[in-house]
Design an enzyme around this catalytic site. Structure first.
Site, mmCIF file in Angstrom:
data_model
loop_
_atom_site.group_PDB
_atom_site.id
_atom_site.type_symbol
_atom_site.label_atom_id
_atom_site.label_comp_id
_atom_site.label_asym_id
_atom_site.label_seq_id
_atom_site.Cartn_x
_atom_site.Cartn_y
_atom_site.Cartn_z
ATOM 1 N N ASN A 50 -14.267 -10.444 8.163
ATOM 2 C CA ASN A 50 -13.413 -9.266 8.277
ATOM 3 C C ASN A 50 -12.401 -9.575 9.368
ATOM 4 O O ASN A 50 -12.752 -10.220 10.350
ATOM 5 C CB ASN A 50 -14.261 -8.029 8.638
ATOM 6 C CG ASN A 50 -13.490 -6.744 8.467
ATOM 7 O OD1 ASN A 50 -12.500 -6.522 9.148
ATOM 8 N ND2 ASN A 50 -13.936 -5.902 7.562
ATOM 9 N N GLU A 61 -13.092 5.748 4.405
ATOM 10 C CA GLU A 61 -13.696 4.573 3.765
ATOM 11 C C GLU A 61 -14.922 4.224 4.617
ATOM 12 O O GLU A 61 -16.015 4.637 4.317
ATOM 13 C CB GLU A 61 -12.685 3.433 3.693
ATOM 14 C CG GLU A 61 -13.196 2.235 2.931
ATOM 15 C CD GLU A 61 -12.312 1.035 3.171
ATOM 16 O OE1 GLU A 61 -11.872 0.804 4.313
ATOM 17 O OE2 GLU A 61 -12.054 0.299 2.202
ATOM 18 N N GLU A 101 -12.542 -2.532 -2.712
ATOM 19 C CA GLU A 101 -11.639 -3.625 -2.320
ATOM 20 C C GLU A 101 -12.408 -4.927 -2.094
ATOM 21 O O GLU A 101 -11.829 -6.011 -2.176
ATOM 22 C CB GLU A 101 -10.826 -3.243 -1.081
ATOM 23 C CG GLU A 101 -11.645 -3.119 0.168
ATOM 24 C CD GLU A 101 -10.789 -2.786 1.399
ATOM 25 O OE1 GLU A 101 -9.584 -2.606 1.241
ATOM 26 O OE2 GLU A 101 -11.351 -2.717 2.489
ATOM 27 N N HIS A 153 -0.226 5.323 5.101
ATOM 28 C CA HIS A 153 0.125 4.853 6.448
ATOM 29 C C HIS A 153 -0.841 3.755 6.853
ATOM 30 O O HIS A 153 -1.967 4.054 7.280
ATOM 31 C CB HIS A 153 -0.008 5.984 7.480
ATOM 32 C CG HIS A 153 1.002 7.078 7.338
ATOM 33 N ND1 HIS A 153 0.839 8.299 7.962
ATOM 34 C CD2 HIS A 153 2.170 7.148 6.664
ATOM 35 C CE1 HIS A 153 1.876 9.070 7.675
ATOM 36 N NE2 HIS A 153 2.694 8.401 6.881
HETATM 37 C C1 NOJ Z 1 -7.530 -1.707 3.800
HETATM 38 C C2 NOJ Z 1 -7.804 -0.515 2.960
HETATM 39 O O1 NOJ Z 1 -9.185 -0.269 2.859
HETATM 40 C C3 NOJ Z 1 -7.180 -0.752 1.610
HETATM 41 O O2 NOJ Z 1 -7.528 0.291 0.729
HETATM 42 C C4 NOJ Z 1 -5.692 -0.873 1.789
HETATM 43 O O3 NOJ Z 1 -5.102 -1.163 0.557
HETATM 44 C C5 NOJ Z 1 -5.355 -2.002 2.761
HETATM 45 N N1 NOJ Z 1 -6.105 -1.844 3.966
HETATM 46 C C6 NOJ Z 1 -3.882 -2.029 3.117
HETATM 47 O O4 NOJ Z 1 -3.577 -0.912 3.907
HETATM 48 CA CA CA Z 2 -11.032 -1.216 4.177
#
Ligand code: NOJ
Ligand code: CA
Length: 699
Positions: free
Chosen positions: A195, A503, A509, A415
């Site tokens: 990460n 989240e 993702e 944002h």
């Molecule tokens: C991490 C977020 O969890 C994801 O959903 C987003 O697309 C990216 N950052 C870019 O902001």
């Molecule tokens: Ca994320």
């Protein structure tokens, strides 16, 4: 009924290092299942223990603080007085899993003093757990600079735990399942998710909410509630004694927490149940939060949305507009720069999403990569990357919002702060102002990367204050917030219901996550509030639409549909691309039909890491929906006794087809229709990494 009995601690004191000397105050939950004992040990340290259905759940555990000047608030106390009371209410959440929530507890407050300062400890005992917090009255103590909170949770045995490593900056981890004694070995194996921002503090450190199972047949979960103006609490296991100790998140400042008296700390929460589903059903975290702070909540609403998002995550298009690199983007005139030609948030593409969302009844369309700066963000640790107000030249903010409005949908703002908090705070008001001007009513914010200023952490007191401040300021402008990479939720959405999502865990993702993950989240991350998990992937082989991608989603289509029921959120995304849904409109029908707000929820069956079954009734109709996800292939008979008696329903079943498997045959599904009622039993098969999703339309 409150039991005013006094009893002696009856345990092996050396287990937790607690030597009881005083009579203990005992407090039982309204129904009697949970019993709390409170006393001072021989050194005058406050201690508590918890029993559940006659079994020891928390062994005698110490309470207190260590301060930055080296002194402690953890001994030499006397009990000045005690007060007991009972409370019962039924409250109505603005959105939620149930239309009403019962909040009934018995409470005990111990008013303590150590000659230097006064400290109260308030316990609330529910039938499904215990909450307690500290309160420092304004007794001239002024500011209390906390080096560490000394709250203990002494475990009754070497329990099974579902845990992620303690970390000051991220919760985006796969869960581990080990005995408590096995935490160190896994943490030390160094086998961690990569990460961009990650900082662990101890080989026996874990995060909350921490799900636990005892060999004695009960489940327990440790978390916190109402985390405001204080750092997030992690836990560190002391191995010989199997005692968890609180470990607060540090920030830039010397102390971990600065308490301005009068002030109470967040609640420490112990959820208890004899079935795993009891942990799913408990509302104790919300109950420990304050009622809503807003007089008018009519502008807050559940949201089903699509987004120009997965195509960037998957690698088909990009957030950025040009190939510029390492320049001061504040000085770039984008209209003169050559675009790379693969910018996802372009006018035509956004209109395509708006059209599809409008045709299929969605409320909003998220657009990421609409604003300048994306050439320069990831891992750069720059103070100024985004201004949150300037669109790229091919994103016509006015025309697109107008276009969406004409079709009855809204755009959702994005944002990405790139972790630069000073920059975001300085620009927040203007950024929200832009949203008001164009009619956006929801923002997805994000905090990717190390927090700037350098040395600040994602879950420190300052950042906890920042996230809530952004939510409160949004409320002033009637904006709903969905914050990614922010501190994990602790039920604050009861008080601030425009916090419609976070989240704060591994979501879609992470394209190739284990199919076990979604069977654990409802027991852990979701205990604090809803998650913007972004389910609904239909095309599992990313290589079919992203040239060169070898990534595959490890889930079946029925599993992805079931997540809309098993992972509760008032904010649900249909994350895949419109063309992937258009190719499977029969399966997509479930996503169109499934509500995002419920009048009743029941959890017929679940076991963390294995499977979760949920059934929910629509808040706006008589229809029911059921969903199940499973890590391994199982046969499961769904008992429909949750349906309203005396009614018949048209059930539409979205199932794993014979031969479906999350790795070898993930897109095999079948749809069946039948008439059912509350007496029906449905024998169903779930594939590995699969599930089922069922809509029950009242006839
Ligand atoms: C991490 C977020 O969890 C994801 O959903 C987003 O697309 C990216 N950052 C870019 O902001
Ligand atoms: Ca994320």
């Amino acid at each position: 009924m409150i039991f005013r009995t006094k009893t002696f601690f009856a345990f092996l004191p050396m287990l937790a290092g607690v030597v009881p000397f005083a009579e203990a105050e005992t407090l039982r939950s309204p129904g009697g299942d949970v019993e709390l004992c409170f006393t001072l040990d021989s050194g005058g340290r406050p201690c508590y223990s918890v029993d559940f259905q006659g079994k020891r759940a928390i062994l005698p555990s110490g309470l207190g603080f260590r301060l930055t000047d080296g002194s402690t608030i953890a001994g030499g106390f006397r009990i000045d007085s005690l007060s007991r009371s009972s409370f019962s209410e039924t409250w109505r959440p603005v959105w939620g899993e149930n239309e009403t929530i019962e909040n009934s507890y018995n409470s005990l407050t111990a008013f303590l003093s150590d000659g230097r300062l006064r400290m109260d400890i308030e316990f609330r005992v529910y039938d499904d757990g215990v909450g307690f917090r500290y309160f420092f009255p304004d007794s001239g103590a002024g500011r209390i600079a906390v080096a560490e909170e000394l709250t203990e949770f002494a475990m009754p045995s070497d329990m099974i735990a579902w845990w992620i490593p303690g970390d000051y900056d991220t919760q985006e981890y796969e869960y581990n399942r080990t005995r408590l004694s096995g935490i160190r070995a896994v943490n030390e194996s160094g086998d961690k998710m990569g990460n961009v921002s990650q900082r662990s503090f101890s080989p026996t450190g874990v995060q909350t909410s921490l799900m636990l199972k005892s060999d004695e047949g009960f489940y327990m979960n440790l978390h916190e509630a109402a985390l405001t103006d204080y750092p997030a609490m992690h836990l560190e296991l002391d191995e010989p004694s199997l005692t968890f100790r609180s470990w607060l998140t540090p920030g830039l400042a010397g102390e971990k927490a600065l308490i301005e008296t009068p002030r109470h700390t967040p609640w420490r929460v112990i959820m208890l149940g004899d079935k795993a589903t009891d942990i799913l059903a408990t509302d104790i975290v919300y109950n420990l939060n304050e009622p809503t702070a807003y007089e008018d909540t009519s502008w807050i609403h559940p949201v089903k949305y699509m987004g120009v998002w997965w195509e960037m995550i998957a690698g088909k298009s990009r957030w950025s507009y040009t190939d510029l690199d390492n320049v001061d983007l504040a000085t770039v005139d984008y209209s003169r720069e050559k675009p790379h030609g693969n910018h996802g948030a372009n006018n035509a593409n956004v209109r395509r999403y708006i059209d599809f969302a409008a045709e299929n009844g969605f409320d909003e369309v998220l657009v990421e990569g609409w604003n300048i700066g994306w050439e320069d963000w990831l891992g750069r640790e720059k103070d100024f990357v985004f201004d949150f107000v300037t669109p790229y030249p091919d994103f016509d903010i006015e025309a697109l919002n107008e276009y969406a409005r004409g079709k009855g949908v809204k755009l959702m703002m994005h944002h990405e702060t790139s972790g630069s908090v000073d920059n975001y705070e300085a620009r927040l008001d203007t950024a929200y102002g832009l949203m008001n001007r164009y009619g956006y009513d929801a923002v997805k914010s994000g905090y990717v990367g190390n927090i700037l200023p350098k040395g600040e952490t994602h879950y420190s007191q300052r950042m906890v204050n920042h996230y809530l401040d952004a939510v409160k300021k949004a409320a002033d402008r009637r904006i709903m917030v969905n914050a990614h990479e922010a501190v994990r939720p602790t039920g604050l959405a009861r008080t601030y219901p425009n916090l419609v999502g976070n989240e704060s865990a591994m979501g879609t993702e992470y394209r190739q996550m284990s199919p076990r993950h979604v069977t654990i989240l409802p027991f852990t991350r979701l205990k604090g509030g809803p998650m913007d998990f972004t389910p609904g992937i239909f095309c599992m082989d990313l290589g079919t639409f992203v040239p060169g991608s070898k990534e595959r989603k490890r889930a079946t289509i029925a599993n992805q549909l079931a997540l809309y029921v098993t992972l509760y959120s008032p904010l649900q995304m249909a994350a895949d691309l419109p063309e992937h849904y258009a190719a499977k409109m029969d399966a997509f029908q479930f996503i169109k039909d499934v509500p995002v707000d419920w009048s009743r929820t029941i959890y017929p069956d679940a076991e963390p890491g294995e499977f979760v079954v949920a059934a929910r009734k629509d808040r706006n109709s008589d229809d029911w929906f059921a969903g199940a996800v499973s890590a391994e292939a199982i046969d499961y008979t769904l008992d429909l006794s949750f349906l309203d008696p005396g009614r018949s329903y048209t059930a539409r079943l979205y199932l794993d087809a014979p031969g479906a498997d999350c790795d070898t045959n993930p897109e095999a599904y079948e749809i069946k229709e039948m008439t059912v009622d509350s007496g029906t039993r449905l024998p169903l098969h779930i594939a590995r990494g699969g599930g089922f999703a069922i809509s029950f339309h009242a006839r």
